[in-house]
Scaffold this motif. Structure first.
Motif, PDB file in Angstrom:
ATOM      1  N   ARG A 280      35.222 -22.846  57.703  1.00  0.00           N
ATOM      2  CA  ARG A 280      36.486 -23.260  57.186  1.00  0.00           C
ATOM      3  C   ARG A 280      37.035 -22.394  56.094  1.00  0.00           C
ATOM      4  N   GLN A 281      35.976 -21.874  55.382  1.00  0.00           N
ATOM      5  CA  GLN A 281      36.392 -20.959  54.160  1.00  0.00           C
ATOM      6  C   GLN A 281      37.158 -19.663  54.955  1.00  0.00           C
ATOM      7  N   ARG A 282      36.594 -18.964  55.903  1.00  0.00           N
ATOM      8  CA  ARG A 282      37.141 -18.002  56.591  1.00  0.00           C
ATOM      9  C   ARG A 282      38.670 -18.278  56.861  1.00  0.00           C
ATOM     10  N   PHE A 283      38.721 -19.360  57.595  1.00  0.00           N
ATOM     11  CA  PHE A 283      40.108 -19.558  58.079  1.00  0.00           C
ATOM     12  C   PHE A 283      40.899 -19.799  56.954  1.00  0.00           C
ATOM     13  N   MET A 284      40.798 -20.643  56.013  1.00  0.00           N
ATOM     14  CA  MET A 284      41.406 -20.963  54.734  1.00  0.00           C
ATOM     15  C   MET A 284      41.679 -19.680  53.977  1.00  0.00           C
ATOM     16  N   HIS A 285      40.623 -18.745  53.867  1.00  0.00           N
ATOM     17  CA  HIS A 285      41.193 -17.805  53.067  1.00  0.00           C
ATOM     18  C   HIS A 285      42.130 -16.657  53.774  1.00  0.00           C
ATOM     19  N   LYS A 286      42.185 -16.673  55.128  1.00  0.00           N
ATOM     20  CA  LYS A 286      42.947 -15.765  55.900  1.00  0.00           C
ATOM     21  C   LYS A 286      44.245 -16.515  56.012  1.00  0.00           C
TER      22      LYS A 286
ATOM     23  N   GLY B 215      51.089 -13.949  49.045  1.00  0.00           N
ATOM     24  CA  GLY B 215      52.052 -14.212  49.922  1.00  0.00           C
ATOM     25  C   GLY B 215      52.203 -13.589  51.289  1.00  0.00           C
ATOM     26  N   GLU B 216      50.785 -13.184  51.682  1.00  0.00           N
ATOM     27  CA  GLU B 216      50.850 -12.761  53.025  1.00  0.00           C
ATOM     28  C   GLU B 216      49.564 -13.430  53.853  1.00  0.00           C
ATOM     29  N   LEU B 217      49.612 -13.638  55.098  1.00  0.00           N
ATOM     30  CA  LEU B 217      48.334 -13.928  55.976  1.00  0.00           C
ATOM     31  C   LEU B 217      47.577 -12.692  56.166  1.00  0.00           C
ATOM     32  N   PHE B 218      46.312 -12.953  55.871  1.00  0.00           N
ATOM     33  CA  PHE B 218      45.392 -11.841  55.715  1.00  0.00           C
ATOM     34  C   PHE B 218      44.657 -11.967  57.225  1.00  0.00           C
TER      35      PHE B 218
ATOM     36  N   CYS C 240      33.388 -16.281  45.058  1.00  0.00           N
ATOM     37  CA  CYS C 240      33.308 -17.261  43.955  1.00  0.00           C
ATOM     38  C   CYS C 240      34.628 -18.184  43.952  1.00  0.00           C
ATOM     39  N   ASN C 241      35.344 -18.167  45.124  1.00  0.00           N
ATOM     40  CA  ASN C 241      36.577 -19.096  45.037  1.00  0.00           C
ATOM     41  C   ASN C 241      36.206 -20.341  45.107  1.00  0.00           C
ATOM     42  N   ILE C 242      37.153 -21.364  44.731  1.00  0.00           N
ATOM     43  CA  ILE C 242      37.156 -22.759  44.796  1.00  0.00           C
ATOM     44  C   ILE C 242      38.720 -22.732  45.335  1.00  0.00           C
ATOM     45  N   GLY C 243      38.920 -23.060  46.601  1.00  0.00           N
ATOM     46  CA  GLY C 243      40.257 -23.117  47.270  1.00  0.00           C
ATOM     47  C   GLY C 243      40.959 -21.777  46.925  1.00  0.00           C
ATOM     48  N   ASN C 244      42.209 -21.774  46.563  1.00  0.00           N
ATOM     49  CA  ASN C 244      42.700 -20.264  46.361  1.00  0.00           C
ATOM     50  C   ASN C 244      42.607 -19.801  44.983  1.00  0.00           C
ATOM     51  N   THR C 245      41.611 -20.228  44.215  1.00  0.00           N
ATOM     52  CA  THR C 245      41.641 -19.589  42.767  1.00  0.00           C
ATOM     53  C   THR C 245      40.034 -19.101  42.899  1.00  0.00           C
ATOM     54  N   TYR C 246      40.006 -18.005  42.203  1.00  0.00           N
ATOM     55  CA  TYR C 246      38.665 -17.297  41.941  1.00  0.00           C
ATOM     56  C   TYR C 246      38.130 -17.658  40.701  1.00  0.00           C
ATOM     57  N   VAL C 247      36.959 -18.267  40.620  1.00  0.00           N
ATOM     58  CA  VAL C 247      36.368 -18.761  39.323  1.00  0.00           C
ATOM     59  C   VAL C 247      36.048 -17.529  38.233  1.00  0.00           C
ATOM     60  N   CYS C 248      35.955 -16.205  38.927  1.00  0.00           N
ATOM     61  CA  CYS C 248      35.779 -15.298  38.119  1.00  0.00           C
ATOM     62  C   CYS C 248      37.052 -14.748  37.294  1.00  0.00           C
ATOM     63  N   LYS C 249      38.102 -14.935  37.790  1.00  0.00           N
ATOM     64  CA  LYS C 249      39.438 -14.372  37.255  1.00  0.00           C
ATOM     65  C   LYS C 249      40.197 -15.487  36.971  1.00  0.00           C
TER      66      LYS C 249
ATOM     67  N   LEU D 201      53.767 -19.405  63.668  1.00  0.00           N
ATOM     68  CA  LEU D 201      52.744 -20.016  62.568  1.00  0.00           C
ATOM     69  C   LEU D 201      53.317 -20.115  61.224  1.00  0.00           C
ATOM     70  N   GLU D 202      54.569 -20.549  61.415  1.00  0.00           N
ATOM     71  CA  GLU D 202      55.494 -20.957  60.093  1.00  0.00           C
ATOM     72  C   GLU D 202      54.854 -22.159  59.424  1.00  0.00           C
ATOM     73  N   GLY D 203      54.599 -21.793  58.307  1.00  0.00           N
ATOM     74  CA  GLY D 203      54.030 -22.985  57.511  1.00  0.00           C
ATOM     75  C   GLY D 203      52.595 -23.204  57.807  1.00  0.00           C
ATOM     76  N   ILE D 204      51.761 -22.262  58.227  1.00  0.00           N
ATOM     77  CA  ILE D 204      50.409 -22.493  58.429  1.00  0.00           C
ATOM     78  C   ILE D 204      49.360 -22.709  57.119  1.00  0.00           C
ATOM     79  N   ALA D 205      50.129 -22.085  56.050  1.00  0.00           N
ATOM     80  CA  ALA D 205      49.177 -22.267  54.821  1.00  0.00           C
ATOM     81  C   ALA D 205      49.202 -23.696  54.267  1.00  0.00           C
ATOM     82  N   GLU D 206      50.481 -24.485  54.581  1.00  0.00           N
ATOM     83  CA  GLU D 206      50.396 -25.837  54.238  1.00  0.00           C
ATOM     84  C   GLU D 206      49.860 -26.524  55.055  1.00  0.00           C
ATOM     85  N   ARG D 207      49.755 -26.254  56.554  1.00  0.00           N
ATOM     86  CA  ARG D 207      49.353 -26.998  57.487  1.00  0.00           C
ATOM     87  C   ARG D 207      47.743 -26.850  57.261  1.00  0.00           C
ATOM     88  N   PHE D 208      47.146 -25.813  56.900  1.00  0.00           N
ATOM     89  CA  PHE D 208      45.603 -25.714  56.993  1.00  0.00           C
ATOM     90  C   PHE D 208      45.255 -26.275  55.632  1.00  0.00           C
TER      91      PHE D 208
END
Lengths: 288, 337
Positions: B296-302, B311-314, A262-271, B214-221
Motif C-alpha cells: 500500500r505504501q508504494r502505491f500511495m507514495h506514487k 503535484g505529480e504522479l511519481f 519515515c513518512n506517515i501518509g503524505n508527511t515526513y516525520v523528519c522534515k 486516472l483523474e482524481g487518483i490521489a483522492e481515490r487512493f
C-alpha cells in the motif's frame, strides 16, 4: 509551525559537524539512559547550529552509523548540546560505551520545533512520560529562561516514569518543584520504600490535575501506550485537537525528506514533524 | 511556430561525427549498448555505431544520478578524511526514452528541494540529457495514462527523433540549446516536413497504448487506504523489491557504514519500502508490519502522497515493474479506475 530549516544551502547536508563528548551523565537506575554533553570543535559550526526546542539531530559515529535523537538542551543554554540516549541498538550501545573526550558527529538541527509562536501568550501544559521527556526538558528550560518567561503564561508539567529510579534530570526536577514559575506534578507508576511522591499513570494524574484548556496548549511526549490514554483525557478537558501537540519517532536515515522511509501518509516525520498536532494526526493514517 | 524555427536536423551519416565531437569536447558519452538481448545505457566509445531502434533500456538511467551504491564520505579512526576529488566529469546521456527523462524531472523535485542533495545535484548539473522519442512502445507501456507521452520533453535538454534518413533535434532547455549550438556545423534547420513526420510518429506510438483515466487518483487512493484494494497485490507480493529497483522514480535509500581496520566509508545504497527492515524501529516496533502495509505504501507514495507534496504522479508509465514482477502483479490493475 512554519519554522524554516536553518540548514545552509551550500553545506553538504549529509556531513556531520565534529563534536567532543564533554561529559556523560547516567540518568536512571537501570543505567540504560545516558546524557551526553557535546561541545562543538569549531566555533563556526556551533554558530550555524541554530535550533529550537522540539528539534532533533542525527548523532553520528563513523563506523557505526547515525541515529536521530531529540535535542535535550535548550538554545538558551550556550556552549553545548545535550542528548539523552537510551541503549537500544548498535549505535546507541556504542555511544553508551564512550568515554568523555571522544569525538563524534552531529548532523542537524532537523525537523520542526514545538510551535513556540502558537504557545506564546498561552498557558502551557507539558505532559511527559519515560525517556521521551528530552525535548520537553528543552522546552521547560527555554520557557523558564529569564528572557523568555514573560512570553508564556502559566506552565504546568506532568512527568511520570515507571519507578523513582527511572525519572531523568533529577536535580533539575527538584529545582523546578521549588520554582514558582512552573507547576510540577511528578509521578511514578509504582514507588519504592523511599518514595514519598505521587503514584499513578500519567493520564490518570493528568485527569486529577485537570489543567484548564482555557487559552492553553498541551505538549505531549511519551510511549505509544501513554499517548493512547492521554489524548482522550485532554479532549475531555476540552483541549481542541489543534491545541494538543505531540512529538513522534520514526526510523530515519537522511533526516531531510529524501530517503523516503519515515513518512506517515503524505508527511515526513523528519522534515514535516517530528512535532504534529493531534488534529494533523487525526487526518493521517495510523502508520506510526 | 517557435518549434519549427529552433528545431535542428542532422543527417544520419553525420551522427558518428556528432558523437566523436561530443567526446572530443570532453564529455563522457552514455548511450545505447547491447547486453545479451537487451539494450542498456552504458558509456560508449566515440566510434560506436549508435542507433535508436530498441524499445527501452532494461534499466532506467536513475543509477547515473542516484547511484545504486555511492560513497558519502570516508573516515579514519572515527574522523572524517577528505575524499579523493569527486568525479565532476561532464556527461551526455544519449537515447533515454522520454518516460525516463520525465522520471529525472520527478527525482529533481525530491533531491534539488532544499536542502539540496549535493551528490545528486553535482551529477545533474554536469549532465546533458538527449532523450529519444519513443516510436514503438511495449505492451506494458502506459505513459499517456500518467501525464506523459512518447515525446514528453520534461527532464530532457534535447529531444531527438529518428526520422529514418535524419534525426530531428529539438532543444528543450537553454542548456540543450547551448549544447546544440556548439555542434551547429553538423546540423541544419529542420524542414516543416521533418517536424510533421515527428508528429506522425508520436501520434502513431501514442495510439498503440491504452489510456486509462486516472483523474482524481490521489483522492481515490486516499479514500481507499483501509479498503480491500490492496488485498490482491499484497497477498501475491513476495516483497522482493524488484519493482522498486527497476522503477525510474523510486528513490528510497539506506545509509550504512563500512569499515576495514581503521578506515571506513559511509555509503548510501538503494533501499526499498517493500522490505520489513525498511521501517523497523530499534525498539522492535514496526509501523508497516506486513506486506499489506508495504505494498500500500508504494502505491500511495506514487499516486497519492506525491500528488499532495509535488503535484505529480511519481509514475511515468515505463512498465518495468509490470515486466519484471516475478508474480505478475500488474500495477495497471491496481490503479485502474
Amino acid at each position: 509551525m512554519k519554522t524554516e530549516n536553518p540548514q545552509s544551502t551550500i553545506r553538504n547536508p549529509y556531513i556531520p559537524y565534529p563534536v567532543r563528548i564533554d561529559k556523560i551523565t547516567i540518568e536512571n537506575a537501570d543505567r540504560d539512559l545516558k546524557t551526553l554533553k557535546l561541545v562543538f570543535l569549531n566555533k563556526e559550526d556551533e554558530e550555524s547550529f541554530q535550533y529550537l526546542p522540539g528539534q532533533f539531530a542525527e548523532l553520528s559515529v563513523f563506523g557505526k552509523g547515525e541515529s536521530p535523537i531529540g535535542i535535550a538542551s535548550s538554545p538558551t543554554e550556550q556552549g553545548f548540546l545535550l542528548f539523552t540516549v537510551k541503549r537500544v541498538g548498535v549505535l546507541t550501545s556504542d555511544l553508551h560505551d564512550s568515554e568523555e573526550g571522544r569525538i563524534i558527529g552531529v548532523r542537524g538541527p532537523l525537523g520542526k520545533p514545538y510551535p513556540l509562536d502558537v504557545m506564546e501568550g498561552k498557558n502551557v501544559v507539558i505532559v511527559g512520560g519515560g525517556f521521551a521527556f528530552t525535548t520537553l526538558r528543552s522546552t521547560i528550560r527555554y520557557i523558564l529562561a529569564p528572557q523568555n518567561r514573560s512570553r508564556f503564561e502559566k506552565v504546568t508539567c506532568i512527568y511520570g516514569a515507571r519507578s523513582p529510579g527511572e525519572l531523568m534530570y533529577k536535580e533539575e526536577l527538584k529545582e523546578w518543584e521549588a520554582n514558582p514559575d512552573i507547576d510540577m506534578h511528578i509521578t511514578v507508576d509504582k514507588g519504592d520504600e523511599s518514595w514519598t511522591g505521587r503514584e499513578g499513570f500519567v493520564p490518570t494524574v493528568l485527569k486529577q490535575v485537570a489543567p484548564s484548556a482555557d487559552n492553553a496548549i498541551a505538549l505531549v511526549c511519551g510511549p505509544p501506550i501513554m499517548l493512547k490514554f492521554t489524548f482522550p483525557v485532554l479532549l475531555e478537558l476540552d483541549f481542541a485537537p489543534e491545541m494538543i501537540v505531540v512529538s513522534l519517532e520514526m526510523r530515519m536515515k537522511c533526516g531531510i525528506g529524501k530517503c523516503g522511509r519515515c513518512n506517515i501518509g503524505n508527511t515526513y516525520v523528519c522534515k514535516d514533524g517530528p512535532v504534529y498536532t493531534y488534529r494533523q494526526l487525526q487526518s493521517l493514517p495510523a502508520e506510526y | 511556430m517557435a518549434e519549427t524555427i529552433t528545431a535542428r536536423a542532422m543527417e544520419k551519416k553525420k551522427f558518428a561525427d556528432f558523437t566523436r565531437a561530443i567526446v572530443d569536447n570532453g564529455y563522457q558519452l552514455y548511450g545505447p549498448a547491447i547486453e545479451g538481448r537487451e539494450a542498456i545505457i552504458a558509456q560508449i566509445a566515440e566510434q560506436a555505431d549508435v542507433s535508436f531502434d530498441y524499445r527501452n533500456f532494461k534499466m532506467s538511467p536513475k543509477d547515473l544520478f542516484l547511484s545504486q551504491s555511492e560513497v558519502l564520505c570516508r573516515f579514519c579512526r572515527g574522523e572524517i578524511v577528505p575524499d579523493a576529488a569527486a568525479d565532476d566529469g561532464r556527461r551526455v546521456l544519449l537515447g533515454i526514452r522520454p518516460c525516463d527523462a520525465k522520471a529525472i524531472s520527478l527525482m529533481d523535485k525530491v533531491f534539488l528541494q532544499e536542502p539540496a542533495d549535493s551528490y545528486y545535484k553535482r551529477k545533474r548539473d554536469n549532465t546533458v540529457v538527449i532523450s529519444a522519442v519513443c516510436s514503438s512502445p511495449e505492451d506494458t507501456c502506459f505513459c499517456t495514462s500518467v501525464g506523459g507521452s512518447p515525446a514528453s520533453t520534461e527532464g530532457s535538454d534535447i529531444l531527438l527523433t529518428d526520422l529514418g534518413e535524419s534525426y530531428l533535434l529539438e532543444p528543450v532547455t537553454p542548456k540543450g540549446e547551448d549544447f546544440l549550438n556548439r555542434f551547429s556545423s553538423l546540423t541544419r534547420n529542420a524542414s516543416k516536413n521533418e517536424v510533421r513526420e515527428k508528429e506522425r510518429i508520436v501520434e502513431e506510438a501514442a495510439s498503440r497504448m491504452q489510456k486509462m483515466d486516472l483523474e482524481g487518483i490521489a483522492e481515490r487512493f486516499a479514500k481507499a487506504f483501509e479498503s480491500d484494494l490492496w488485498d490482491t497485490p499484497s497477498q501475491r507480493c513476495l516483497g522482493c523489491g524488484i519493482c522498486t529497483y527497476f522503477c525510474p522514480t523510486c528513490h528510497c535509500f539506506d545509509v550504512t557504514d563500512e569499515t576495514l581496520h581503521e578506515n571506513g566509508r559511509r555509503l548510501r545504497t538503494w533501499d526499498s519500502c517493500m522490505y520489513s527492515l525498511f521501517t523497523l524501529h530499534a525498539s522492535g516496533h514496526n509501523p508497516r508490519p506486513s506486506q499489506r502495509e508495504r505494498t500500500r505504501q508504494r502505491f500511495m507514495h506514487k499516486f497519492s502522497y506525491s500528488v499532495d507534496n509535488y503535484g505529480e504522479l511519481f509514475c511515468v508509465g515505463c512498465g518495468r515493474c509490470i515486466k519484471h514482477c516475478p508474480v505478475n502483479i500488474d500495477l495497471r490493475e491496481v490503479i485502474a479506475p
